[in-house]
Design a protein around this motif. Sequence first.
Motif, PDB file in Angstrom:
ATOM      1  N   GLY A 105       0.843  -1.192   0.000  1.00 37.40           N
ATOM      2  CA  GLY A 105       0.000   0.000   0.000  1.00 37.40           C
ATOM      3  C   GLY A 105       0.879   1.242   0.000  1.00 37.40           C
ATOM      4  O   GLY A 105       0.566   2.249  -0.651  1.00 37.40           O
ATOM      5  N   ASP A 177      -7.446   9.673   3.494  1.00 34.65           N
ATOM      6  CA  ASP A 177      -7.722   8.308   3.965  1.00 34.65           C
ATOM      7  C   ASP A 177      -9.235   8.193   4.063  1.00 34.65           C
ATOM      8  O   ASP A 177      -9.911   9.198   4.321  1.00 34.65           O
ATOM      9  CB  ASP A 177      -7.195   8.113   5.405  1.00 34.65           C
ATOM     10  CG  ASP A 177      -5.682   8.004   5.505  1.00 34.65           C
ATOM     11  OD1 ASP A 177      -4.992   8.133   4.488  1.00 34.65           O
ATOM     12  OD2 ASP A 177      -5.202   7.788   6.637  1.00 34.65           O
ATOM     13  N   ALA A 237      -5.288  -1.514  -0.101  1.00 27.75           N
ATOM     14  CA  ALA A 237      -4.214  -2.426   0.300  1.00 27.75           C
ATOM     15  C   ALA A 237      -4.745  -3.853   0.328  1.00 27.75           C
ATOM     16  O   ALA A 237      -5.912  -4.086   0.654  1.00 27.75           O
ATOM     17  CB  ALA A 237      -3.686  -2.036   1.677  1.00 27.75           C
ATOM     18  N   SER A 239      -3.149  -5.871   2.249  1.00 28.04           N
ATOM     19  CA  SER A 239      -2.413  -6.309   3.434  1.00 28.04           C
ATOM     20  C   SER A 239      -3.227  -6.306   4.723  1.00 28.04           C
ATOM     21  O   SER A 239      -2.726  -6.757   5.746  1.00 28.04           O
ATOM     22  CB  SER A 239      -1.219  -5.372   3.624  1.00 28.04           C
ATOM     23  OG  SER A 239      -1.660  -4.019   3.631  1.00 28.04           O
TER      24      SER A 239
HETATM   25  C1  LIG Z   1      -4.023   4.590   5.555  1.00 27.92           C
HETATM   26  C2  LIG Z   1      -2.892   3.705   5.117  1.00 27.92           C
HETATM   27  N1  LIG Z   1      -2.476   3.771   3.842  1.00 27.92           N
HETATM   28  C3  LIG Z   1      -1.484   2.997   3.401  1.00 27.92           C
HETATM   29  C4  LIG Z   1      -0.837   2.109   4.230  1.00 27.92           C
HETATM   30  C5  LIG Z   1       0.286   1.269   3.704  1.00 27.92           C
HETATM   31  O1  LIG Z   1      -0.197  -0.008   3.406  1.00 27.92           O
HETATM   32  P1  LIG Z   1       0.800  -1.267   3.455  1.00 27.92           P
HETATM   33  O2  LIG Z   1       0.926  -1.668   4.884  1.00 27.92           O
HETATM   34  O3  LIG Z   1       0.120  -2.284   2.613  1.00 27.92           O
HETATM   35  O4  LIG Z   1       2.087  -0.807   2.872  1.00 27.92           O
HETATM   36  C6  LIG Z   1      -1.236   2.006   5.557  1.00 27.92           C
HETATM   37  C7  LIG Z   1      -0.547   1.026   6.435  1.00 27.92           C
HETATM   38  O5  LIG Z   1      -0.457   1.051   7.584  1.00 27.92           O
HETATM   39  C8  LIG Z   1      -2.271   2.828   6.019  1.00 27.92           C
HETATM   40  O6  LIG Z   1      -2.651   2.793   7.305  1.00 27.92           O
END
Ligand SMILES: Cc1ncc(COP(=O)(O)O)c(C=O)c1O
Length: 395
Positions: A105, A177, A237, A239
């Motif tokens: 992400g 976000d 994501a 993840s």
């Molecule tokens: C709002 C947000 N965007 C992007 C990410 C990054 O995602 P990834 O953990 O898959 O790199 C995170 C991760 O903690 C996140 O909280």
Amino acid sequence: MEFLKIAIEDLKAMNNYREVINIQDAQRPRVHVNGREYIMLASSSYLGLNTHLALIHAAQLAAHEYGVGSGGSRLISGTMSLHTQLEAELASFLRTDDAILFNSGYDANLGAISTIMTEKDIIFSDELNHASIIDGCQLSKASLAVYKHNNMEDLEQQLKRSKNECKDNSNKFIITDTIFSMDGDLAKLNEIVELAEQYDAYLMIDEAHAVGVFGEHGRGVSEHLGVENNIDIRMGALSKGLGCVGGYIAGSGELVDYLRNKARSYVYTTSLPPPVLASALAALEIVSTEPGRMLRKQLWDNVEVFKKGLNSFGHDTMSSTSQIVPILLGSASRTMEVSKYLFDSGVFATGIRPPTVAPDRCRLRTTVLANHCKGDIADVLEVFRRMNEELTINC
Ligand SMILES: Cc1ncc(COP(=O)(O)O)c(C=O)c1O
């Protein structure tokens, strides 16, 4: 390197030194650290898909059929049929023209923002946006207008002001976000969409914590609030709710086409490995069908019981309306004291300190999972109840 030793001592003195904690088994609602069992309150695998048998079997089969590494970057030799299949499935799931995979992400935000937005542009960014958005903005060299968290008046003021400052050919982008990762509240997407239309700005959203979890079909907060068709750039994501690893950008054909050609975090890195791709395909199948709906119901039932319990003990869970439940404590030292008490009592919960949050807004960040059973939540609440009695600090 003496200067690093000094800097580390400074971190320790300010209660800001970080240590990794070694988990000995799979990340389930109960895990083991140094042989002791802990209830997990810090996982982002909100639906428990990281240990779902369908995902594990898919990974095993893919490893046998395709191997464990992709052998190259996407534009050289690292595009396998699983990559294109997952991108097509993501686009179909999200009902966008196309989608492009990134290895995380973080990479998706960094790559998309720094490629699409340039020095002639203005980015309007919520002050609590994730670090990967902040880093992407910096790398883009665009002018940055940071608006107060979820404050639509401030966003509008800044959009108005920019009308006079805009250069020829410059584009405006609002980035937010959809679930704020440390506060657990939701972006006011309906209002943001209206402002974007009124002030002729493109809109990018980060659904990292929302995909799989929010919306009737698990497509995120944008589905939940009915604004999917009004978003230009949808980042997510693999993840967290989907239990794997990786990130994506979904949107128009030209958006994805351009990123494939220019995004450095896509072009210059070895692509995601086959077992992850196969697991992510299995995860998409689950979240978009009945089993996903059942998992989301279990998750929201658990969130309700947990929050009710915490609030009945007088804890401040801030404005969270999601599976991310912060408990505001104030200072870093207080946060670490509470975090230690919980850890000593068999609860795995993370203390969040600067620079992630402001020095007076330190907190515990807890997360609820669909696969927490009633006993897990009851045991955790009992620890919180005891802590209120035993710790002298009033939290
Ligand atoms: C709002 C947000 N965007 C992007 C990410 C990054 O995602 P990834 O953990 O898959 O790199 C995170 C991760 O903690 C996140 O909280």
